[in-house]
Design a protein around this motif. Structure first.
Motif, PDB file in Angstrom:
ATOM      1  N   GLN A 156       0.821  -1.211   0.000  1.00  0.00           N
ATOM      2  CA  GLN A 156       0.000   0.000   0.000  1.00  0.00           C
ATOM      3  C   GLN A 156       0.858   1.266   0.000  1.00  0.00           C
ATOM      4  N   PRO A 157       1.943   1.323   0.800  1.00  0.00           N
ATOM      5  CA  PRO A 157       2.760   2.546   0.767  1.00  0.00           C
ATOM      6  C   PRO A 157       3.370   2.812  -0.614  1.00  0.00           C
ATOM      7  N   ARG A 158       3.751   1.746  -1.305  1.00  0.00           N
ATOM      8  CA  ARG A 158       4.331   1.925  -2.637  1.00  0.00           C
ATOM      9  C   ARG A 158       3.279   2.430  -3.621  1.00  0.00           C
ATOM     10  N   TYR A 217       3.336   6.017  -5.680  1.00  0.00           N
ATOM     11  CA  TYR A 217       3.184   6.115  -7.131  1.00  0.00           C
ATOM     12  C   TYR A 217       2.005   7.008  -7.496  1.00  0.00           C
ATOM     13  N   VAL A 218       0.876   6.800  -6.838  1.00  0.00           N
ATOM     14  CA  VAL A 218      -0.334   7.574  -7.128  1.00  0.00           C
ATOM     15  C   VAL A 218      -0.084   9.051  -6.812  1.00  0.00           C
ATOM     16  N   GLY A 219       0.600   9.323  -5.706  1.00  0.00           N
ATOM     17  CA  GLY A 219       0.923  10.701  -5.343  1.00  0.00           C
ATOM     18  C   GLY A 219       1.767  11.395  -6.404  1.00  0.00           C
ATOM     19  N   LEU A 220       2.751  10.679  -6.922  1.00  0.00           N
ATOM     20  CA  LEU A 220       3.604  11.226  -7.972  1.00  0.00           C
ATOM     21  C   LEU A 220       2.788  11.517  -9.232  1.00  0.00           C
ATOM     22  N   MET A 221       1.951  10.562  -9.626  1.00  0.00           N
ATOM     23  CA  MET A 221       1.164  10.730 -10.847  1.00  0.00           C
ATOM     24  C   MET A 221       0.104  11.829 -10.701  1.00  0.00           C
ATOM     25  N   LYS A 231       0.559  14.487  -8.760  1.00  0.00           N
ATOM     26  CA  LYS A 231       1.354  15.714  -8.789  1.00  0.00           C
ATOM     27  C   LYS A 231       1.712  16.119 -10.219  1.00  0.00           C
ATOM     28  N   LEU A 232       1.955  15.124 -11.077  1.00  0.00           N
ATOM     29  CA  LEU A 232       2.329  15.388 -12.463  1.00  0.00           C
ATOM     30  C   LEU A 232       1.116  15.636 -13.364  1.00  0.00           C
ATOM     31  N   GLY A 233      -0.088  15.541 -12.792  1.00  0.00           N
ATOM     32  CA  GLY A 233      -1.286  15.793 -13.571  1.00  0.00           C
ATOM     33  C   GLY A 233      -1.693  14.628 -14.465  1.00  0.00           C
ATOM     34  N   ILE A 234      -1.235  13.439 -14.114  1.00  0.00           N
ATOM     35  CA  ILE A 234      -1.553  12.250 -14.902  1.00  0.00           C
ATOM     36  C   ILE A 234      -2.842  11.605 -14.396  1.00  0.00           C
ATOM     37  N   LEU A 235      -2.980  11.539 -13.088  1.00  0.00           N
ATOM     38  CA  LEU A 235      -4.182  10.987 -12.476  1.00  0.00           C
ATOM     39  C   LEU A 235      -5.008  12.111 -11.866  1.00  0.00           C
ATOM     40  N   VAL A 258     -10.466   7.730  -1.532  1.00  0.00           N
ATOM     41  CA  VAL A 258     -10.052   8.581  -2.641  1.00  0.00           C
ATOM     42  C   VAL A 258      -9.973   7.672  -3.865  1.00  0.00           C
ATOM     43  N   ILE A 259     -10.707   8.044  -4.890  1.00  0.00           N
ATOM     44  CA  ILE A 259     -10.812   7.247  -6.105  1.00  0.00           C
ATOM     45  C   ILE A 259     -10.006   7.930  -7.210  1.00  0.00           C
ATOM     46  N   TYR A 260      -9.148   7.160  -7.891  1.00  0.00           N
ATOM     47  CA  TYR A 260      -8.270   7.711  -8.920  1.00  0.00           C
ATOM     48  C   TYR A 260      -8.672   7.214 -10.304  1.00  0.00           C
TER      49      TYR A 260
END
Length: 95
Positions: free
Chosen positions: A52-54, A58-62, A64-68, A77-79
């Motif tokens: 889960q932490p990994r 990953y989700v946090g990075l994506m 932040k980059l405007g991908i998700l 929180v639904i992505y």
């Protein structure tokens, strides 16, 4: 045609970060999963069989980059994949 002189250093950095996301198998799998349907971190963790932490990292990075993009559903929180350029790239890669 692309003119190198018109591309800023910031644009190059942003595109480089995008390619890093696409270049990692677990992150690429998250993109594929969230392309087809909205998912929360728990669902991604179960689907990918990674910690889960990994997945959260990953989700946090994506995000932040405007991908998700995301929405809240109660405490969840639904992505979902919302970046049209990434969608086009995935369509090319997985046709």
């Amino acid at each position: 045609m692309i003119s190198f002189e018109e591309i800023t250093e910031r644009e190059l950095l942003k595109k480089s970060e995008l390619l890093k996301v696409l270049g990692h198998p677990e992150r690429l799998a998250i993109l594929l999963l969230t392309y087809k349907e909205e998912m929360c971190v728990r669902e991604l963790t179960e689907a990918l069989q990674i910690s889960q932490p990994r997945v959260s990292q990953y989700v946090g990075l994506m995000k932040k980059l405007g991908i998700l993009s995301f929405r809240k559903d109660g405490t969840k929180v639904i992505y979902r994949l919302s970046n049209s350029v990434v969608k086009e790239i995935l369509n090319i890669l997985f046709v």
